[in-house]
Scaffold this active site. Structure first.
Site, PDB file in Angstrom:
ATOM      1  N   ASP A   1      48.673  30.700  33.813  1.00  0.00           N
ATOM      2  CA  ASP A   1      48.188  29.316  33.906  1.00  0.00           C
ATOM      3  C   ASP A   1      47.089  29.129  34.958  1.00  0.00           C
ATOM      4  O   ASP A   1      46.401  28.106  34.946  1.00  0.00           O
ATOM      5  CB  ASP A   1      49.353  28.370  34.241  1.00  0.00           C
TER       6      ASP A   1
ATOM      7  N   TYR B   1      53.994  33.020  22.910  1.00  0.00           N
ATOM      8  CA  TYR B   1      54.235  34.087  23.892  1.00  0.00           C
ATOM      9  C   TYR B   1      53.328  35.296  23.754  1.00  0.00           C
ATOM     10  O   TYR B   1      53.304  36.131  24.656  1.00  0.00           O
ATOM     11  CB  TYR B   1      55.714  34.499  23.849  1.00  0.00           C
TER      12      TYR B   1
END
Ligand code: F6P
Length: 364
Positions: free
Chosen positions: A143, A287
């Site tokens: 992130d 994912y």
């Protein structure tokens, strides 16, 4: 083998939170330097803070941290265990978990704990340091939202995967004259969607930081279609939120979301279709963004942060998080990332870059 002098003789190392490419490269960087240069003893802790609570640990030998530079995931395992967050109404479990961690630390005779993780992990590390433990943090996450470092490792690999996915969607969207909404990770911060969206030439980029107006998006897509560009790619961070949702309270938002699709890509795709009548599809990358081998850039960053952490161990400089600062590796006080999220600011140059090349950011 003669080794250099070190304040730290024995330390524990753990990986916590969501995994990312580069964790093993960082573990190798810390352990090789600590072991080969300084002769430190290393205790590998399984599954993040869970392993400290359960005393699930093992001594790491050179063969454990050899041949792992390019491997995805983490050889130590990870978990989302947050020892300072109560799991029920009672605070008892927090007290129990924290004292279990302190007991394990003391029992193993550790001089320091090295924690590799995101905001939550480094925050836990800081809280443990306030409880009297010596802690050093390393910033990892796809992130890229940790305060105190210019970049986190894992981000570049995820960016490569996200960009390739957008590239691949272009040809199928074009063939079918469709709008495709791709959802990338990033609950609170939109760095990954912003970077991949710009690198992949997304026509619309939606970030959690700036609530989107579906009418602005639809008008933009219609304008593209009128000018002969019959397909478009919308890149949405998983935490992107509409203006309408941003005005709801938590309960109403939850209800609205449950009724309008499992995640933002589906909600946005449905709305675009209703508004414009254009055929629209949703893709959630999920994912895949966290798996597999680290990029060259992540290997270098993770290795450099890892070796820098070992140098802090050797000097006994605890309570720090190693960090990328411009073109150098340094460190910041572990209190810097505590409880914060580094968001995309609205004056970030990339917002203007995106707009300048005709990308709609979801708002006027
Ligand atoms: O690692 C951070 C992150 O990738 C976020 O972008 C995402 O929301 C979250 O992890 C989901 O991970 P998990 O399902 O493992 O909690």
């Amino acid at each position: 083998m003669a080794t250099a002098k070190s304040v730290t003789k024995k330390f524990g190392i753990l990986t916590a939170g969501g995994d990312c490419p580069g964790l093993n490269a960082a573990i190798r960087g810390v352990c090789r330097t600590a072991h080969d240069r300084y002769g430190m003893e290393i205790v590998g802790i399984a599954n993040g803070f869970r392993g400290l609570i359960d005393e699930d640990v093992r001594i790491l030998k050179p063969e454990d941290f050899t041949g792992i530079l390019t491997r995805g995931g983490t050889i130590l395992g990870s978990s989302r265990e947050k020892p300072f967050t109560p799991t029920s109404d009672k605070d008892d479990d927090v007290t129990d978990k924290v004292s279990a961690i302190k007991d394990t630390y003391a029992k193993l005779g550790l001089d320091c704990l090295v924690v590799l993780g995101g905001n939550g992990t480094n925050t836990t590390g800081y809280k443990l340091s306030r409880e009297g433990l010596n802690v050093i943090g390393l910033p990892k996450t796809i992130d890229n939202d940790i305060f105190g470092t210019d970049k986190t490792f894992g981000f570049d690999s995820a960016l490569t995967i996200g960009t390739e996915a957008i590239d691949r969607l272009h040809s199928t969207a074009q063939s079918h004259s469709r709008i495709i909404v791709i959802e990338l990770m990033g609950h609170k911060a939109g760095w990954l969607a912003l970077y991949a969206g710009l690198a992949g030439g997304g026509d619309v980029i939606l970030l959690p930081e700036f609530p989107y107006d579906i009418r602005v998006i639809s008008r933009h897509l219609e304008k593209r279609a009128k000018s002969g560009r019959m397909f478009s790619i919308v890149v949405a961070a998983e935490g992107a939120i509409s203006v309408k949702e941003s005005e709801m309270d938590k309960k109403d938002r939850k209800k609205f979301r449950a009724e309008n699709g499992p995640s933002v890509a589906y909600r946005v795709a449905q709305k675009i279709n209703e508004d414009t009548g254009m055929e629209t599809r949703a893709t959630v990358l999920g994912y895949v963004q966290r798996g597999g081998i680290p990029s060259a850039s992540d290997r270098i960053l993770a290795t450099s942060l890892g070796t820098a952490a070992a140098e802090l161990l050797a000097k006994g400089q605890y309570g720090r998080m190693v960090a990328l600062q411009g073109d150098a590796i340094g460190s910041v006080d572990l209190s810097i990332p505590e409880g914060k999220v580094k968001n995309v600011p609205n004056d970030h140059y990339m917002i203007d870059t995106a707009k300048a090349v005709g990308t709609c950011m979801g708002f006027e």
